[in-house]
Design a protein around this motif. Structure first.
Motif, PDB file in Angstrom:
ATOM      1  N   ALA A 111      37.783 -32.792 -12.946  1.00 20.39           N
ATOM      2  CA  ALA A 111      36.683 -33.667 -12.542  1.00 20.39           C
ATOM      3  C   ALA A 111      35.590 -32.862 -11.843  1.00 20.39           C
ATOM      4  CB  ALA A 111      37.199 -34.764 -11.621  1.00 20.39           C
ATOM      5  N   LEU A 112      35.968 -31.776 -11.196  1.00 18.57           N
ATOM      6  CA  LEU A 112      35.022 -30.917 -10.493  1.00 18.57           C
ATOM      7  C   LEU A 112      35.334 -29.474 -10.850  1.00 18.57           C
ATOM      8  CD1 LEU A 112      32.836 -30.332  -8.305  1.00 18.57           C
ATOM      9  CD2 LEU A 112      34.687 -30.377  -6.619  1.00 18.57           C
ATOM     10  N   THR A 113      34.335 -28.776 -11.337  1.00 19.06           N
ATOM     11  CA  THR A 113      34.493 -27.341 -11.574  1.00 19.06           C
ATOM     12  C   THR A 113      33.440 -26.616 -10.756  1.00 19.06           C
ATOM     13  OG1 THR A 113      33.082 -27.395 -13.541  1.00 19.06           O
ATOM     14  CG2 THR A 113      35.463 -27.597 -13.889  1.00 19.06           C
ATOM     15  N   MET A 114      33.863 -25.518 -10.154  1.00 19.03           N
ATOM     16  CA  MET A 114      32.965 -24.708  -9.343  1.00 19.03           C
ATOM     17  C   MET A 114      33.152 -23.256  -9.722  1.00 19.03           C
ATOM     18  SD  MET A 114      33.634 -26.439  -5.602  1.00 19.03           S
ATOM     19  CE  MET A 114      35.417 -26.474  -5.772  1.00 19.03           C
ATOM     20  N   ASN A 115      32.098 -22.498  -9.590  1.00 19.10           N
ATOM     21  CA  ASN A 115      32.168 -21.059  -9.756  1.00 19.10           C
ATOM     22  C   ASN A 115      31.678 -20.461  -8.454  1.00 19.10           C
ATOM     23  OD1 ASN A 115      31.480 -18.292 -10.413  1.00 19.10           O
ATOM     24  ND2 ASN A 115      31.904 -18.898 -12.519  1.00 19.10           N
ATOM     25  N   ILE A 116      32.591 -19.819  -7.731  1.00 21.75           N
ATOM     26  CA  ILE A 116      32.278 -19.260  -6.412  1.00 21.75           C
ATOM     27  C   ILE A 116      32.546 -17.762  -6.469  1.00 21.75           C
ATOM     28  CG2 ILE A 116      32.787 -19.381  -3.945  1.00 21.75           C
ATOM     29  CD1 ILE A 116      33.930 -22.218  -4.489  1.00 21.75           C
ATOM     30  N   PHE A 117      31.509 -16.967  -6.313  1.00 24.35           N
ATOM     31  CA  PHE A 117      31.619 -15.501  -6.390  1.00 24.35           C
ATOM     32  C   PHE A 117      32.248 -15.044  -7.702  1.00 24.35           C
ATOM     33  CE2 PHE A 117      32.181 -16.100  -1.631  1.00 24.35           C
ATOM     34  CZ  PHE A 117      30.855 -15.835  -1.333  1.00 24.35           C
ATOM     35  N   GLY A 118      31.993 -15.772  -8.779  1.00 20.45           N
ATOM     36  CA  GLY A 118      32.560 -15.405 -10.073  1.00 20.45           C
ATOM     37  C   GLY A 118      33.954 -15.941 -10.307  1.00 20.45           C
ATOM     38  N   PHE A 119      34.536 -16.609  -9.321  1.00 22.24           N
ATOM     39  CA  PHE A 119      35.874 -17.172  -9.461  1.00 22.24           C
ATOM     40  C   PHE A 119      35.768 -18.649  -9.849  1.00 22.24           C
ATOM     41  CE2 PHE A 119      36.450 -13.744  -6.372  1.00 22.24           C
ATOM     42  CZ  PHE A 119      37.463 -13.020  -6.990  1.00 22.24           C
ATOM     43  N   PRO A 120      36.392 -19.038 -10.963  1.00 29.01           N
ATOM     44  CA  PRO A 120      36.370 -20.452 -11.335  1.00 29.01           C
ATOM     45  C   PRO A 120      37.374 -21.246 -10.497  1.00 29.01           C
ATOM     46  CG  PRO A 120      37.585 -19.184 -12.958  1.00 29.01           C
ATOM     47  CD  PRO A 120      37.045 -18.204 -11.952  1.00 29.01           C
ATOM     48  N   VAL A 121      36.942 -22.403 -10.051  1.00 33.74           N
ATOM     49  CA  VAL A 121      37.803 -23.322  -9.299  1.00 33.74           C
ATOM     50  C   VAL A 121      37.732 -24.668  -9.999  1.00 33.74           C
ATOM     51  CG1 VAL A 121      38.206 -24.470  -7.092  1.00 33.74           C
ATOM     52  CG2 VAL A 121      37.320 -22.119  -7.126  1.00 33.74           C
ATOM     53  N   SER A 122      38.885 -25.209 -10.363  1.00 33.45           N
ATOM     54  CA  SER A 122      38.946 -26.516 -11.019  1.00 33.45           C
ATOM     55  C   SER A 122      39.676 -27.498 -10.126  1.00 33.45           C
ATOM     56  CB  SER A 122      39.685 -26.418 -12.355  1.00 33.45           C
ATOM     57  OG  SER A 122      38.945 -25.660 -13.269  1.00 33.45           O
ATOM     58  N   CYS A 123      39.119 -28.692 -10.044  1.00 33.58           N
ATOM     59  CA  CYS A 123      39.718 -29.754  -9.226  1.00 33.58           C
ATOM     60  C   CYS A 123      39.932 -30.986 -10.096  1.00 33.58           C
ATOM     61  CB  CYS A 123      38.812 -30.119  -8.062  1.00 33.58           C
ATOM     62  SG  CYS A 123      38.377 -28.728  -7.001  1.00 33.58           S
ATOM     63  N   ASP A 124      41.112 -31.556  -9.988  1.00 27.12           N
ATOM     64  CA  ASP A 124      41.426 -32.791 -10.698  1.00 27.12           C
ATOM     65  C   ASP A 124      41.279 -33.967  -9.751  1.00 27.12           C
ATOM     66  OD1 ASP A 124      42.150 -31.517 -13.128  1.00 27.12           O
ATOM     67  OD2 ASP A 124      44.139 -31.076 -12.305  1.00 27.12           O
ATOM     68  N   ALA A 125      40.702 -35.047 -10.238  1.00 26.53           N
ATOM     69  CA  ALA A 125      40.675 -36.288  -9.467  1.00 26.53           C
ATOM     70  C   ALA A 125      42.088 -36.859  -9.463  1.00 26.53           C
ATOM     71  CB  ALA A 125      39.695 -37.283 -10.073  1.00 26.53           C
ATOM     72  N   VAL A 126      42.545 -37.307  -8.304  1.00 25.01           N
ATOM     73  CA  VAL A 126      43.886 -37.883  -8.208  1.00 25.01           C
ATOM     74  C   VAL A 126      43.855 -39.355  -7.813  1.00 25.01           C
ATOM     75  CG1 VAL A 126      45.041 -35.673  -7.818  1.00 25.01           C
ATOM     76  CG2 VAL A 126      44.209 -36.983  -5.861  1.00 25.01           C
ATOM     77  N   THR A 127      42.672 -39.863  -7.451  1.00 28.45           N
ATOM     78  CA  THR A 127      42.520 -41.289  -7.143  1.00 28.45           C
ATOM     79  C   THR A 127      41.194 -41.790  -7.714  1.00 28.45           C
ATOM     80  OG1 THR A 127      41.322 -41.038  -5.050  1.00 28.45           O
ATOM     81  CG2 THR A 127      43.742 -41.030  -4.935  1.00 28.45           C
ATOM     82  N   SER A 128      41.131 -43.071  -7.952  1.00 29.63           N
ATOM     83  CA  SER A 128      39.858 -43.699  -8.291  1.00 29.63           C
ATOM     84  C   SER A 128      39.012 -43.778  -7.031  1.00 29.63           C
ATOM     85  CB  SER A 128      40.085 -45.113  -8.837  1.00 29.63           C
ATOM     86  OG  SER A 128      40.721 -45.044 -10.090  1.00 29.63           O
ATOM     87  N   GLN A 129      37.729 -44.003  -7.214  1.00 34.33           N
ATOM     88  CA  GLN A 129      36.814 -44.116  -6.068  1.00 34.33           C
ATOM     89  C   GLN A 129      37.065 -45.413  -5.312  1.00 34.33           C
ATOM     90  OE1 GLN A 129      33.421 -42.032  -8.728  1.00 34.33           O
ATOM     91  NE2 GLN A 129      32.767 -43.735  -7.520  1.00 34.33           N
ATOM     92  N   THR A 130      36.950 -45.330  -3.998  1.00 32.31           N
ATOM     93  CA  THR A 130      36.992 -46.531  -3.171  1.00 32.31           C
ATOM     94  C   THR A 130      35.722 -46.552  -2.337  1.00 32.31           C
ATOM     95  OG1 THR A 130      38.224 -45.416  -1.419  1.00 32.31           O
ATOM     96  CG2 THR A 130      39.499 -46.644  -3.028  1.00 32.31           C
ATOM     97  N   PRO A 131      35.039 -47.627  -2.169  1.00 32.56           N
ATOM     98  CA  PRO A 131      35.484 -48.992  -2.486  1.00 32.56           C
ATOM     99  C   PRO A 131      35.385 -49.354  -3.960  1.00 32.56           C
ATOM    100  CG  PRO A 131      33.288 -49.088  -1.553  1.00 32.56           C
ATOM    101  CD  PRO A 131      33.718 -47.650  -1.509  1.00 32.56           C
ATOM    102  N   GLY A 132      34.834 -48.518  -4.804  1.00 32.07           N
ATOM    103  CA  GLY A 132      34.749 -48.815  -6.230  1.00 32.07           C
ATOM    104  C   GLY A 132      33.819 -47.838  -6.912  1.00 32.07           C
ATOM    105  N   PRO A 133      33.617 -48.011  -8.223  1.00 31.68           N
ATOM    106  CA  PRO A 133      32.760 -47.106  -8.977  1.00 31.68           C
ATOM    107  C   PRO A 133      31.294 -47.236  -8.548  1.00 31.68           C
ATOM    108  CG  PRO A 133      33.422 -48.944 -10.352  1.00 31.68           C
ATOM    109  CD  PRO A 133      34.171 -49.082  -9.062  1.00 31.68           C
ATOM    110  N   PHE A 134      30.528 -46.186  -8.838  1.00 30.96           N
ATOM    111  CA  PHE A 134      29.078 -46.253  -8.628  1.00 30.96           C
ATOM    112  C   PHE A 134      28.482 -47.074  -9.769  1.00 30.96           C
ATOM    113  CE2 PHE A 134      29.694 -41.950  -6.565  1.00 30.96           C
ATOM    114  CZ  PHE A 134      29.462 -42.400  -5.272  1.00 30.96           C
ATOM    115  N   VAL A 135      27.658 -48.056  -9.422  1.00 29.97           N
ATOM    116  CA  VAL A 135      26.953 -48.851 -10.430  1.00 29.97           C
ATOM    117  C   VAL A 135      25.468 -48.662 -10.184  1.00 29.97           C
ATOM    118  CG1 VAL A 135      26.563 -51.153 -11.382  1.00 29.97           C
ATOM    119  CG2 VAL A 135      28.847 -50.515 -10.534  1.00 29.97           C
ATOM    120  N   PHE A 136      24.771 -48.201 -11.231  1.00 31.43           N
ATOM    121  CA  PHE A 136      23.349 -47.867 -11.116  1.00 31.43           C
ATOM    122  C   PHE A 136      22.491 -49.014 -11.632  1.00 31.43           C
ATOM    123  CE2 PHE A 136      25.767 -44.003 -11.158  1.00 31.43           C
ATOM    124  CZ  PHE A 136      25.150 -43.230 -10.184  1.00 31.43           C
TER     125      PHE A 136
END
Length: 159
Positions: free
Chosen positions: A133-158
């Motif tokens: 869900a989130l990927t970052m590149n810090i000093f050339g090092f890839p960092v991957s993050c997985d979402a483990v919960t849904s958003q609270t209080p709920g999804p963003f609605v535009f």
């Protein structure tokens, strides 16, 4: 004092037009909720709850992420390339990208953004679970993050 009567009438007419313009002006775009929280697991970088703050201006939107995950080393300003992926209700994904972050001290909470993305009226975005869900590149090092919960209080609605 008779000459002031037309002036008063003109002033009243101008005021009425201004009020009318405000009544019929389009509403400013807004996203609800303005902030949400979701859990992320970034592997050896750690896991925790992140706060997501969303803003919208027309079809342009930004997301700023402040995480409980900390950086083991100091990170300079605007040096983290990041992509935050959301699941779109009805299918598909929307990505927010950028290279924006404040200077982060060693041991400091990771803060990224504002990351920019494009939205449409009525679009609903929530945590993405079908890959990083989130990927970052810090000093050339890839960092991957997985979402483990849904958003609270709920999804963003535009709007």
């Amino acid at each position: 004092m008779r000459g002031s009567t037309p002036f008063i009438g003109t002033a009243l007419a101008a005021g009425a037009l201004a009020v009318g313009a405000l009544v019929f002006a389009p509403a400013a775009a807004a996203v609800t909720p303005g902030t949400a929280q979701a859990g992320y697991d970034c592997g050896t970088w750690g896991a925790g709850t992140a706060t997501l703050a969303a803003t919208q201006s027309g079809t342009s939107a930004t997301i700023t992420l402040t995480s409980a995950v900390t950086t083991p080393v100091a990170v300079g300003r605007d040096t983290i390339n990041a992509t935050l992926t959301f699941a779109r209700a009805g299918g598909g994904t929307v990505k927010f990208t950028g290279k924006r972050n404040p200077a982060l001290p060693a041991g400091g909470a990771v803060k990224i953004g504002p990351l920019a993305g494009t939205v449409a009226p009525g679009m609903s975005l929530n945590s993405y679970f079908a890959g990083p869900a989130l990927t970052m590149n810090i000093f050339g090092f890839p960092v991957s993050c997985d979402a483990v919960t849904s958003q609270t209080p709920g999804p963003f609605v535009f709007s």
